[in-house]
Design a protein around this motif. Structure first.
Motif, PDB file in Angstrom:
ATOM      1  N   GLN A  38      57.090  -2.662  34.816  1.00 22.27           N
ATOM      2  CA  GLN A  38      57.720  -3.041  36.083  1.00 22.27           C
ATOM      3  C   GLN A  38      57.322  -4.470  36.433  1.00 22.27           C
ATOM      4  N   SER A  39      58.005  -5.072  37.375  1.00 23.02           N
ATOM      5  CA  SER A  39      57.645  -6.424  37.807  1.00 23.02           C
ATOM      6  C   SER A  39      56.267  -6.413  38.436  1.00 23.02           C
ATOM      7  N   GLY A  40      55.522  -7.451  38.171  1.00 22.16           N
ATOM      8  CA  GLY A  40      54.176  -7.587  38.708  1.00 22.16           C
ATOM      9  C   GLY A  40      53.506  -8.790  38.093  1.00 22.16           C
ATOM     10  N   SER A  41      52.190  -8.818  38.184  1.00 24.06           N
ATOM     11  CA  SER A  41      51.442  -9.960  37.664  1.00 24.06           C
ATOM     12  C   SER A  41      50.308  -9.503  36.757  1.00 24.06           C
ATOM     13  N   ILE A  42      50.165 -10.206  35.653  1.00 22.12           N
ATOM     14  CA  ILE A  42      49.090  -9.970  34.699  1.00 22.12           C
ATOM     15  C   ILE A  42      49.014 -11.197  33.795  1.00 22.12           C
ATOM     16  N   THR A  43      47.837 -11.515  33.315  1.00 24.06           N
ATOM     17  CA  THR A  43      47.671 -12.531  32.276  1.00 24.06           C
ATOM     18  C   THR A  43      46.975 -11.868  31.107  1.00 24.06           C
ATOM     19  N   VAL A  44      47.610 -11.929  29.947  1.00 21.11           N
ATOM     20  CA  VAL A  44      47.047 -11.324  28.744  1.00 21.11           C
ATOM     21  C   VAL A  44      46.575 -12.439  27.823  1.00 21.11           C
ATOM     22  N   LYS A  45      45.315 -12.349  27.424  1.00 21.91           N
ATOM     23  CA  LYS A  45      44.741 -13.312  26.490  1.00 21.91           C
ATOM     24  C   LYS A  45      44.597 -12.665  25.125  1.00 21.91           C
ATOM     25  N   VAL A  46      44.567 -13.505  24.097  1.00 20.53           N
ATOM     26  CA  VAL A  46      44.410 -13.031  22.728  1.00 20.53           C
ATOM     27  C   VAL A  46      43.149 -13.666  22.151  1.00 20.53           C
ATOM     28  N   TYR A  47      42.234 -12.812  21.695  1.00 21.19           N
ATOM     29  CA  TYR A  47      41.010 -13.264  21.041  1.00 21.19           C
ATOM     30  C   TYR A  47      41.094 -12.859  19.567  1.00 21.19           C
ATOM     31  N   LYS A  48      40.437 -13.638  18.702  1.00 20.25           N
ATOM     32  CA  LYS A  48      40.436 -13.338  17.266  1.00 20.25           C
ATOM     33  C   LYS A  48      39.069 -13.637  16.683  1.00 20.25           C
ATOM     34  N   ASP A  49      38.606 -12.749  15.816  1.00 22.99           N
ATOM     35  CA  ASP A  49      37.371 -13.005  15.075  1.00 22.99           C
ATOM     36  C   ASP A  49      37.431 -12.226  13.762  1.00 22.99           C
ATOM     37  N   TYR A  51      36.225  -9.497  10.953  1.00 27.10           N
ATOM     38  CA  TYR A  51      35.748  -8.119  11.038  1.00 27.10           C
ATOM     39  C   TYR A  51      34.219  -8.097  11.097  1.00 27.10           C
ATOM     40  N   ALA A  52      33.570  -8.983  10.339  1.00 27.93           N
ATOM     41  CA  ALA A  52      32.102  -9.040  10.318  1.00 27.93           C
ATOM     42  C   ALA A  52      31.520  -9.389  11.686  1.00 27.93           C
ATOM     43  N   ASN A  53      32.255 -10.149  12.485  1.00 29.14           N
ATOM     44  CA  ASN A  53      31.775 -10.563  13.812  1.00 29.14           C
ATOM     45  C   ASN A  53      32.344  -9.716  14.944  1.00 29.14           C
ATOM     46  N   TYR A  54      32.977  -8.571  14.630  1.00 26.51           N
ATOM     47  CA  TYR A  54      33.557  -7.689  15.639  1.00 26.51           C
ATOM     48  C   TYR A  54      32.523  -7.336  16.699  1.00 26.51           C
ATOM     49  N   PRO A  55      32.904  -7.318  17.977  1.00 25.79           N
ATOM     50  CA  PRO A  55      34.239  -7.513  18.538  1.00 25.79           C
ATOM     51  C   PRO A  55      34.472  -8.956  18.961  1.00 25.79           C
ATOM     52  N   PRO A  56      35.717  -9.416  18.943  1.00 29.95           N
ATOM     53  CA  PRO A  56      36.026 -10.740  19.477  1.00 29.95           C
ATOM     54  C   PRO A  56      35.741 -10.760  20.980  1.00 29.95           C
ATOM     55  N   ASN A  57      35.369 -11.929  21.489  1.00 24.31           N
ATOM     56  CA  ASN A  57      35.103 -12.051  22.928  1.00 24.31           C
ATOM     57  C   ASN A  57      35.748 -13.324  23.466  1.00 24.31           C
ATOM     58  N   SER A  58      35.477 -13.651  24.713  1.00 22.05           N
ATOM     59  CA  SER A  58      36.154 -14.778  25.372  1.00 22.05           C
ATOM     60  C   SER A  58      35.946 -16.107  24.647  1.00 22.05           C
ATOM     61  N   SER A  59      34.851 -16.258  23.914  1.00 25.62           N
ATOM     62  CA  SER A  59      34.649 -17.510  23.171  1.00 25.62           C
ATOM     63  C   SER A  59      35.580 -17.600  21.955  1.00 25.62           C
ATOM     64  N   ASP A  60      36.248 -16.499  21.634  1.00 25.89           N
ATOM     65  CA  ASP A  60      37.164 -16.445  20.497  1.00 25.89           C
ATOM     66  C   ASP A  60      38.635 -16.505  20.930  1.00 25.89           C
ATOM     67  N   ASP A  61      38.890 -17.015  22.145  1.00 24.78           N
ATOM     68  CA  ASP A  61      40.257 -17.099  22.682  1.00 24.78           C
ATOM     69  C   ASP A  61      41.095 -18.029  21.809  1.00 24.78           C
ATOM     70  N   ILE A  62      42.183 -17.496  21.256  1.00 17.98           N
ATOM     71  CA  ILE A  62      43.092 -18.314  20.444  1.00 17.98           C
ATOM     72  C   ILE A  62      44.394 -18.598  21.177  1.00 17.98           C
ATOM     73  N   SER A  63      44.508 -18.104  22.425  1.00 18.35           N
ATOM     74  CA  SER A  63      45.789 -18.139  23.130  1.00 18.35           C
ATOM     75  C   SER A  63      45.870 -19.183  24.240  1.00 18.35           C
ATOM     76  N   ASN A  64      44.949 -20.129  24.250  1.00 18.26           N
ATOM     77  CA  ASN A  64      44.986 -21.208  25.233  1.00 18.26           C
ATOM     78  C   ASN A  64      45.164 -20.675  26.660  1.00 18.26           C
ATOM     79  N   GLY A  65      44.385 -19.643  26.986  1.00 18.02           N
ATOM     80  CA  GLY A  65      44.435 -19.087  28.336  1.00 18.02           C
ATOM     81  C   GLY A  65      45.376 -17.927  28.519  1.00 18.02           C
ATOM     82  N   GLY A  66      46.157 -17.585  27.503  1.00 17.91           N
ATOM     83  CA  GLY A  66      46.984 -16.391  27.563  1.00 17.91           C
ATOM     84  C   GLY A  66      48.401 -16.607  28.026  1.00 17.91           C
ATOM     85  N   LEU A  67      49.069 -15.495  28.237  1.00 20.46           N
ATOM     86  CA  LEU A  67      50.462 -15.484  28.670  1.00 20.46           C
ATOM     87  C   LEU A  67      50.536 -14.714  29.980  1.00 20.46           C
ATOM     88  N   ALA A  68      51.104 -15.326  31.007  1.00 25.73           N
ATOM     89  CA  ALA A  68      51.130 -14.730  32.344  1.00 25.73           C
ATOM     90  C   ALA A  68      52.500 -14.166  32.680  1.00 25.73           C
TER      91      ALA A  68
END
Length: 116
Positions: A38-49, A51-68
């Protein structure tokens, strides 16, 4: 494509809801789409790392702040300015919203990719 669903289980999606996906092949990201129930607001970020360094965290952001989404139910980005678009075979992708969603209870996140 590579994707995941952020689900608030009937309530607005809580802050820091995260879904992990391991990508079994090397690829390049070409597009990122978020589709909401439904219509609303959210920002989704994508992190990547790796497998050996699982789990990815905010320092692994590949999405330049995400998609809103802002008072809408869909958005897509095909320019990916500032993104890291390369994924190695076996990397783990995390889809997350770092602040609570407004109204949205379910969001499908999809990366359109080209296999290398």
């Amino acid at each position: 494509s590579v994707g995941a669903i952020l689900d608030g289980v009937g309530a607005a999606i809580a802050a820091n809801t995260i879904v992990y996906v391991r990508v079994p092949f090397a690829c390049t990201i070409n597009e990122f789409t978020v589709l909401a129930d439904q219509s609303g607001s959210i920002t989704v970020k994508v992190y990547k790392d790796t497998y050996a360094n699982y789990p990815p965290n905010s320092s692994d952001d590949i999405s330049n702040g995400g998609l809103a989404l802002s008072s809408v139910n869909k958005n897509t980005n095909t320019t990916l300015t500032g993104w890291t678009t390369s994924i190695a075979a076996g990397d783990v992708i995390a889809f997350t919203n770092t602040t609570a969603a407004t109204t949205i209870t379910r969001a499908t996140c999809q990366l359109k990719v080209t296999r290398n």
